[in-house]
Motif scaffolding. Structure first.
Motif, PDB file in Angstrom:
ATOM      1  N   VAL A  56      -3.702  -3.314  12.419  1.00 19.94           N
ATOM      2  CA  VAL A  56      -3.998  -2.114  11.629  1.00 19.94           C
ATOM      3  C   VAL A  56      -2.750  -1.672  10.867  1.00 19.94           C
ATOM      4  CG1 VAL A  56      -4.644   0.325  11.759  1.00 19.94           C
ATOM      5  CG2 VAL A  56      -5.887  -1.368  13.108  1.00 19.94           C
ATOM      6  N   ALA A  57      -1.596  -1.661  11.547  1.00 20.66           N
ATOM      7  CA  ALA A  57      -0.350  -1.235  10.904  1.00 20.66           C
ATOM      8  C   ALA A  57       0.041  -2.171   9.766  1.00 20.66           C
ATOM      9  CB  ALA A  57       0.775  -1.159  11.936  1.00 20.66           C
ATOM     10  N   ASP A  58      -0.124  -3.471   9.984  1.00 23.00           N
ATOM     11  CA  ASP A  58       0.248  -4.452   8.962  1.00 23.00           C
ATOM     12  C   ASP A  58      -0.671  -4.418   7.753  1.00 23.00           C
ATOM     13  OD1 ASP A  58       2.364  -5.312  10.512  1.00 23.00           O
ATOM     14  OD2 ASP A  58       1.321  -7.100  11.275  1.00 23.00           O
ATOM     15  N   ASN A  59      -1.855  -3.858   7.911  1.00 20.95           N
ATOM     16  CA  ASN A  59      -2.844  -3.881   6.834  1.00 20.95           C
ATOM     17  C   ASN A  59      -3.297  -2.486   6.411  1.00 20.95           C
ATOM     18  OD1 ASN A  59      -3.463  -6.892   6.535  1.00 20.95           O
ATOM     19  ND2 ASN A  59      -3.580  -6.577   8.729  1.00 20.95           N
ATOM     20  N   CYS A  60      -2.433  -1.495   6.563  1.00 18.82           N
ATOM     21  CA  CYS A  60      -2.841  -0.126   6.239  1.00 18.82           C
ATOM     22  C   CYS A  60      -2.549   0.291   4.794  1.00 18.82           C
ATOM     23  CB  CYS A  60      -2.212   0.868   7.213  1.00 18.82           C
ATOM     24  SG  CYS A  60      -0.442   1.065   7.052  1.00 18.82           S
ATOM     25  N   ASP A  61      -1.858  -0.534   4.031  1.00 20.15           N
ATOM     26  CA  ASP A  61      -1.552  -0.196   2.639  1.00 20.15           C
ATOM     27  C   ASP A  61      -2.799  -0.418   1.783  1.00 20.15           C
ATOM     28  OD1 ASP A  61      -0.629   0.112   0.052  1.00 20.15           O
ATOM     29  OD2 ASP A  61       1.023  -1.304   0.261  1.00 20.15           O
ATOM     30  N   PRO A  62      -3.391   0.659   1.235  1.00 23.04           N
ATOM     31  CA  PRO A  62      -4.609   0.509   0.442  1.00 23.04           C
ATOM     32  C   PRO A  62      -4.398  -0.246  -0.876  1.00 23.04           C
ATOM     33  CG  PRO A  62      -3.835   2.769   0.333  1.00 23.04           C
ATOM     34  CD  PRO A  62      -2.948   2.044   1.316  1.00 23.04           C
TER      35      PRO A  62
END
Length: 71
Positions: A56-62
């Motif tokens: 989740v942290a690695d892929n939280c940039d929209p």
């Protein structure tokens, strides 16, 4: 109703109540996250929960596509 719809309903209710009672939104989000992690730990090993949170942290940039998405 889907799991996402149920989660959104309760998340927005919690955020609304926090706002009405003058509770900081960051503190409310942190408390909700802590509850989610605690629930995960009831049935999943620590490394699995850490992996979930890392994803989740690695892929939280929209603004960034998931690495498994096609262009």
């Amino acid at each position: 109703m889907t799991a996402t719809e149920i989660a959104k309903l309760h998340f927005f209710a919690a955020m609304s109540q926090a706002h009405a009672e003058g509770v900081d939104s960051d503190s409310t989000c942190r408390a909700l996250l802590s509850l989610v992690v605690g629930k995960y730990l009831e049935t999943r090993p620590v490394p699995d929960v850490q992996s979930e949170l890392r994803f989740v942290a690695d892929n939280c940039d929209p603004e960034t596509d998931f690495m498994f998405m096609r262009p």
